[in-house]
Design a protein around this motif. Structure first.
Motif, PDB file in Angstrom:
ATOM      1  N   UNK A  22      40.332  39.143  57.213  1.00 49.05           N
ATOM      2  CA  UNK A  22      40.310  37.719  56.865  1.00 49.05           C
ATOM      3  C   UNK A  22      39.200  37.524  55.839  1.00 49.05           C
ATOM      4  N   UNK A  23      39.544  37.010  54.664  1.00 46.48           N
ATOM      5  CA  UNK A  23      38.528  36.862  53.629  1.00 46.48           C
ATOM      6  C   UNK A  23      38.756  35.652  52.747  1.00 46.48           C
ATOM      7  N   UNK A  24      37.700  35.253  52.053  1.00 48.47           N
ATOM      8  CA  UNK A  24      37.770  34.138  51.103  1.00 48.47           C
ATOM      9  C   UNK A  24      38.422  34.628  49.814  1.00 48.47           C
ATOM     10  N   UNK A  25      39.463  33.941  49.414  1.00 48.69           N
ATOM     11  CA  UNK A  25      40.257  34.347  48.259  1.00 48.69           C
ATOM     12  C   UNK A  25      40.091  33.310  47.161  1.00 48.69           C
ATOM     13  N   UNK A  26      39.826  33.751  45.945  1.00 49.29           N
ATOM     14  CA  UNK A  26      39.657  32.848  44.808  1.00 49.29           C
ATOM     15  C   UNK A  26      40.856  33.006  43.866  1.00 49.29           C
ATOM     16  N   UNK A  27      41.898  32.193  44.033  1.00 47.75           N
ATOM     17  CA  UNK A  27      43.115  32.339  43.232  1.00 47.75           C
ATOM     18  C   UNK A  27      42.893  32.220  41.731  1.00 47.75           C
ATOM     19  N   UNK A  28      41.832  31.520  41.304  1.00 45.21           N
ATOM     20  CA  UNK A  28      41.569  31.388  39.874  1.00 45.21           C
ATOM     21  C   UNK A  28      41.343  32.736  39.210  1.00 45.21           C
ATOM     22  N   UNK A  29      40.970  33.753  39.993  1.00 42.49           N
ATOM     23  CA  UNK A  29      40.793  35.097  39.449  1.00 42.49           C
ATOM     24  C   UNK A  29      42.131  35.757  39.105  1.00 42.49           C
ATOM     25  N   UNK A  30      43.232  35.204  39.640  1.00 46.02           N
ATOM     26  CA  UNK A  30      44.536  35.840  39.478  1.00 46.02           C
ATOM     27  C   UNK A  30      45.583  34.827  39.011  1.00 46.02           C
ATOM     28  N   UNK A  31      45.406  34.241  37.826  1.00 50.72           N
ATOM     29  CA  UNK A  31      46.328  33.190  37.374  1.00 50.72           C
ATOM     30  C   UNK A  31      47.772  33.661  37.239  1.00 50.72           C
ATOM     31  N   UNK A  32      47.971  34.896  36.818  1.00 49.97           N
ATOM     32  CA  UNK A  32      49.345  35.386  36.635  1.00 49.97           C
ATOM     33  C   UNK A  32      50.038  35.649  37.962  1.00 49.97           C
ATOM     34  N   UNK A  33      49.265  35.969  39.013  1.00 52.58           N
ATOM     35  CA  UNK A  33      49.852  36.242  40.323  1.00 52.58           C
ATOM     36  C   UNK A  33      50.079  34.974  41.135  1.00 52.58           C
ATOM     37  N   UNK A  34      49.301  33.933  40.856  1.00 55.86           N
ATOM     38  CA  UNK A  34      49.396  32.696  41.633  1.00 55.86           C
ATOM     39  C   UNK A  34      49.521  31.481  40.711  1.00 55.86           C
TER      40      UNK A  34
END
Length: 379
Positions: free
Chosen positions: A91-103
């Motif tokens: 379980x971890x903190x995820x920063x979607x802004x690091x993966x714009x193409x994936x999310x």
């Protein structure tokens, strides 16, 4: 005898990593989850977001779930994705802004920082409801191998090494930004946007690589930015809410009973509400530190507020067009309208409830969790 300290440190870390991975099967079966924020201890997204979550897991599951909280010596926010997918962290903190193409569908609304309400509890709840009920967002997380729980929100302002009151004060200013929308605002105001992670802002300011940063006043405490900036402009820059608080490795989630999934969700919600409240509290603490340190706190001019408001309205059109051009999201405008409606909905709900912790948790349960079938969610 000469000791190679780097080799010793590397060997020790490798041994600890191997021990964690070898214990994976035992941890899942015992429901003792390996959790990590990837952030320093004083950061609100670590304490209370993860420290309280760890304790609440046991409370809500009647002791059936527990957590082992690991620090930045095991993983950081930057490599959390790899840590979760490898099983090192469950379980971890995820920063979607690091993966714009994936999310792209998540980031479509996650990047709309300046659409955020003045009350970050509103934005956090609206973001959570949007993502949990967005089929395209859920599909993206499923492909990444993680299960989304919720998002918190942090109010943003402007911290600089030069006074900024009027629009012309931004002309030529190099400002560090963390979201595409803030970057577009800087460029529209005549400045130069510099994309940098939060943890690199101090050094960039100290070396005068940038003249300021669009961020929370609380970063005076979290990252000691009071040592490298001189002015704070209390311009409403919305909220940073592109966050996936307690992202669960999908195989771990699927191994939990429905009752334990509900317990994890509730623990996550309470920690989320507390964290958003902590951000607001730290903004006031940051202002106090600024005054004590001789920093200047400024109010923006009416002209700067007006130009910023005009930018927000026009940028919603530009954001939809950009999402279609870059990621092929044909109905981007409709999705943005839906998010706008959720922000307005939660503004009313929070105002009616008073917005305290108990009221917010009850609203999350009645307005969001009640819509979700946890027997199927994340499967």
């Amino acid at each position: 005898m000469t000791i190679n300290r780097r080799a010793v440190k590397t060997a020790a870390k490798a041994f600890l990593t191997a021990a964690l991975l070898s214990a994976a099967t035992v941890s899942v079966s015992a429901k003792d989850l390996r959790i990590a924020s990837g952030l320093p201890p004083l950061h609100p997204a670590h304490d209370p977001l993860y420290t309280d979550f760890k304790e609440l897991l046991s409370d809500y599951s009647d002791g059936n779930l527990s957590g082992r909280l690991f620090g930045t010596e095991i993983t950081t926010l930057g490599n959390m994705r790899a840590s979760i997918l490898s099983g090192m962290v469950e379980v971890g903190l995820f920063l979607p802004a690091y993966f714009p193409a994936d999310l792209p569908n998540f980031n479509l609304v996650g990047d709309l920082s300046m659409l955020g309400s003045r009350n970050p509890q509103v934005t956090a709840a609206a973001m959570t409801e949007y993502v949990m009920t967005c089929e395209d967002c859920q599909s993206e997380f499923k492909k990444l191998g993680v299960v989304y729980t919720n998002s918190h929100a942090n109010p943003y302002s402007l911290l600089t090494t030069k006074p900024v009151i009027a629009p012309e004060d931004l002309d030529g200013l190099r400002l560090r930004t963390a979201t595409p929308q803030h970057a577009r605002w800087v460029e529209a105001m005549g400045g130069k946007a510099v994309s940098l992670p939060t943890g690199e802002a101090f050094e960039a300011l100290a070396q005068r690589v940038v003249d300021g940063t669009v961020t929370s006043v609380s970063d005076l405490l979290s990252f000691n930015l009071g040592e490298v900036i001189t002015h704070i402009t209390l311009l409403d820059m919305g909220t940073f809410h592109s966050l996936a608080n307690h992202s669960v490795k999908n195989t771990v989630w699927q191994g939990l009973s429905v009752a334990d999934r509900e317990a994890l969700m509730k623990a996550s919600i309470v920690a989320n509400v507390r964290t958003t409240s902590r951000w607001v509290q730290m903004v006031e603490e940051g202002k106090a530190v600024a005054r004590e340190g001789g920093l200047t706190i400024l109010a923006p001019s009416d002209a700067l507020i007006s130009r910023t408001d005009n930018f927000k309205e026009q940028d919603l059109v530009d954001a939809a067009a950009s999402a279609q051009d870059r990621f092929g999201i044909a109905n981007a405008r409709e999705k943005i309208v839906r998010f706008e409606a959720l922000v307005k909905k939660w503004e009313g709900l929070v105002a009616e409830s008073g917005g305290n912790e108990d009221a917010m948790v009850a609203l999350y349960e009645s307005e969001i969790l009640s819509q979700i079938d946890l027997a199927r969610y994340g499967m």
